[in-house]
Design an enzyme around this catalytic site. Structure first.
Site, PDB file in Angstrom:
ATOM      1  N   CYS A   6      -1.976 -22.992 -24.847  1.00  0.00           N
ATOM      2  CA  CYS A   6      -0.675 -23.674 -24.926  1.00  0.00           C
ATOM      3  C   CYS A   6       0.249 -23.317 -23.765  1.00  0.00           C
ATOM      4  O   CYS A   6       1.367 -23.823 -23.681  1.00  0.00           O
ATOM      5  CB  CYS A   6       0.008 -23.371 -26.261  1.00  0.00           C
ATOM      6  SG  CYS A   6       0.705 -21.708 -26.381  1.00  0.00           S
TER       7      CYS A   6
ATOM      8  N   ILE B  96       3.995  -0.918   8.464  1.00  0.00           N
ATOM      9  CA  ILE B  96       4.946  -1.878   7.906  1.00  0.00           C
ATOM     10  C   ILE B  96       6.213  -1.196   7.400  1.00  0.00           C
ATOM     11  O   ILE B  96       7.320  -1.715   7.566  1.00  0.00           O
ATOM     12  CB  ILE B  96       4.261  -2.662   6.760  1.00  0.00           C
ATOM     13  CG1 ILE B  96       3.138  -3.526   7.354  1.00  0.00           C
ATOM     14  CG2 ILE B  96       5.244  -3.530   5.995  1.00  0.00           C
ATOM     15  CD1 ILE B  96       2.195  -4.112   6.315  1.00  0.00           C
TER      16      ILE B  96
ATOM     17  N   ASP C 179       2.216  -7.957  -7.782  1.00  0.00           N
ATOM     18  CA  ASP C 179       2.839  -6.740  -8.312  1.00  0.00           C
ATOM     19  C   ASP C 179       4.322  -6.884  -8.661  1.00  0.00           C
ATOM     20  O   ASP C 179       4.903  -5.983  -9.265  1.00  0.00           O
ATOM     21  CB  ASP C 179       2.636  -5.569  -7.333  1.00  0.00           C
ATOM     22  CG  ASP C 179       3.084  -5.898  -5.909  1.00  0.00           C
ATOM     23  OD1 ASP C 179       4.124  -6.589  -5.747  1.00  0.00           O
ATOM     24  OD2 ASP C 179       2.410  -5.459  -4.966  1.00  0.00           O
TER      25      ASP C 179
ATOM     26  N   SER D 210      -4.217 -10.266   6.116  1.00  0.00           N
ATOM     27  CA  SER D 210      -5.235 -10.450   7.152  1.00  0.00           C
ATOM     28  C   SER D 210      -5.309 -11.906   7.605  1.00  0.00           C
ATOM     29  O   SER D 210      -6.020 -12.229   8.542  1.00  0.00           O
ATOM     30  CB  SER D 210      -6.596 -10.006   6.624  1.00  0.00           C
ATOM     31  OG  SER D 210      -6.913 -10.765   5.466  1.00  0.00           O
TER      32      SER D 210
ATOM     33  N   CYS E 162      -2.853 -15.336 -28.494  1.00  0.00           N
ATOM     34  CA  CYS E 162      -1.515 -15.934 -28.371  1.00  0.00           C
ATOM     35  C   CYS E 162      -0.854 -15.947 -29.743  1.00  0.00           C
ATOM     36  O   CYS E 162      -1.466 -16.344 -30.742  1.00  0.00           O
ATOM     37  CB  CYS E 162      -1.647 -17.356 -27.841  1.00  0.00           C
ATOM     38  SG  CYS E 162      -0.117 -18.293 -27.876  1.00  0.00           S
TER      39      CYS E 162
ATOM     40  N   HIS F 165      -0.417 -16.041  -6.171  1.00  0.00           N
ATOM     41  CA  HIS F 165      -1.492 -15.603  -7.064  1.00  0.00           C
ATOM     42  C   HIS F 165      -0.973 -15.160  -8.427  1.00  0.00           C
ATOM     43  O   HIS F 165      -1.680 -14.487  -9.179  1.00  0.00           O
ATOM     44  CB  HIS F 165      -2.298 -14.468  -6.400  1.00  0.00           C
ATOM     45  CG  HIS F 165      -3.032 -14.912  -5.170  1.00  0.00           C
ATOM     46  ND1 HIS F 165      -3.324 -14.080  -4.114  1.00  0.00           N
ATOM     47  CD2 HIS F 165      -3.523 -16.130  -4.819  1.00  0.00           C
ATOM     48  CE1 HIS F 165      -3.966 -14.772  -3.168  1.00  0.00           C
ATOM     49  NE2 HIS F 165      -4.093 -16.007  -3.573  1.00  0.00           N
TER      50      HIS F 165
ATOM     51  N   CYS G 118      -0.255 -19.973 -30.791  1.00  0.00           N
ATOM     52  CA  CYS G 118      -1.340 -20.902 -31.150  1.00  0.00           C
ATOM     53  C   CYS G 118      -2.675 -20.211 -31.428  1.00  0.00           C
ATOM     54  O   CYS G 118      -3.645 -20.873 -31.784  1.00  0.00           O
ATOM     55  CB  CYS G 118      -1.512 -21.947 -30.053  1.00  0.00           C
ATOM     56  SG  CYS G 118      -2.395 -21.352 -28.595  1.00  0.00           S
TER      57      CYS G 118
ATOM     58  N   CYS H 186      -0.859 -17.964 -22.092  1.00  0.00           N
ATOM     59  CA  CYS H 186      -1.876 -18.461 -23.019  1.00  0.00           C
ATOM     60  C   CYS H 186      -2.702 -19.539 -22.321  1.00  0.00           C
ATOM     61  O   CYS H 186      -2.145 -20.462 -21.730  1.00  0.00           O
ATOM     62  CB  CYS H 186      -1.226 -19.035 -24.283  1.00  0.00           C
ATOM     63  SG  CYS H 186      -2.440 -19.819 -25.382  1.00  0.00           S
TER      64      CYS H 186
ATOM     65  N   THR I  32       0.837  -1.209   0.000  1.00  0.00           N
ATOM     66  CA  THR I  32       0.000   0.000   0.000  1.00  0.00           C
ATOM     67  C   THR I  32       0.872   1.259   0.000  1.00  0.00           C
ATOM     68  O   THR I  32       0.501   2.264  -0.602  1.00  0.00           O
ATOM     69  CB  THR I  32      -0.990   0.026   1.193  1.00  0.00           C
ATOM     70  OG1 THR I  32      -0.290  -0.311   2.379  1.00  0.00           O
ATOM     71  CG2 THR I  32      -2.119  -0.952   0.988  1.00  0.00           C
TER      72      THR I  32
HETATM   73 ZN    ZN Z   1      -0.955 -20.353 -27.091  1.00  0.00          ZN
END
Ligand code: ZN
Length: 247
Positions: free
Chosen positions: A123, A229, A95, A187, A145, A112, A148, A120, A16
């Protein structure tokens, strides 16, 4: 004496100070606005070209892509560079700021994913977000992509997508092996990430929680820090670094 293994689980609160709001938290943008949430929900994204076009426009404005690391990110990288401890970061953030602060990419587990890359959905080839956004700017509203022709998405874990089991098992191994586990700016309410704090404590790690708000793990923590922090974490890590130096 061998180096202590210091693990950090970091959440939105560490970023933040870099100007990045908490999109995913219980009060985050995605939770308050169902239409916005569709843009980051796998099923809608894959099924609706209009959702994808709107997602690409939103990515063009994503502040996380232009944000820089802050004092807390830099303090983590400095501890790693000092050699006083082995440092591993497990992050809920997308980030990429730990790496920009100097943490080697192989020592950062992104639960995450990352906004700095695209992947893609067919593929699985990866590319840079900057290149994909340049294609959007140049007139491709939903760039496919280039290998592909499949649908490209941000390399983040969308709602409705599972976490990467390999990343998760590495995070679990680190939680079990570390001597200090710091939960910073999270949290500790979203599983399975939150459970890592419990796993670390069960395996004998010293559990330190640095978060403005109470968490469900405060009771089992060895230390709870409520200070901001940006100042609290650098001080804490300097102390850990000093303790960890061979004598
Ligand atoms: Zn692809």
């Amino acid at each position: 004496m061998s180096k202590p293994l210091v693990a950090l689980l970091t959440g939105a609160g560490i970023s933040t100070d870099s100007g990045i709001p908490d999109y995913r938290g219980p009060n985050g943008v995605w939770r308050r606005d169902p239409e916005a949430e569709k843009l980051v929900t796998y099923e809608y994204y894959m099924g609706d070209p209009d959702i994808r076009r709107r997602s690409w426009q939103l990515r063009r404005k994503n502040g996380a892509l232009t944000a820089g690391p802050n004092a807390a990110h830099r303090a983590v990288a400095e501890l790693e560079r000092s050699g006083a401890a082995a440092v591993r970061v497990i992050t809920q953030n997308v980030d990429g700021l730990h790496q920009l602060a100097g943490m080697p990419a192989r020592k950062v587990l992104e639960l995450h994913g990352t906004v700095r890359e695209v992947v893609c959905t067919d593929c699985s080839v990866r590319g840079s977000m900057a290149d994909a956004l340049a294609r959007v700017e140049a007139g491709e509203p939903d760039p496919p992509c280039e290998v592909c022709g499949g649908i490209l998405k941000s390399a983040t874990v969308m709602f409705g997508e599972p976490l990467d089991p390999v990343v998760l098992s590495e995070a679990l191994a680190i939680a079990k092996a570390c001597s200090v586990f710091l939960a910073v700016g999270t949290s500790l309410q979203v599983q399975p990430a939150a459970g890592l704090a419990g796993v670390a404590a069960d395996h004998g790690a010293r559990l330190v929680i640095v978060n403005a708000e109470p968490t469900p793990y405060d009771e089992i923590a060895d230390e709870v820090v409520r200070e901001p922090i940006g100042t609290a974490l650098p001080a804490l890590l300097r102390r850990i670094g000093a303790e960890g130096e061979p004598r």
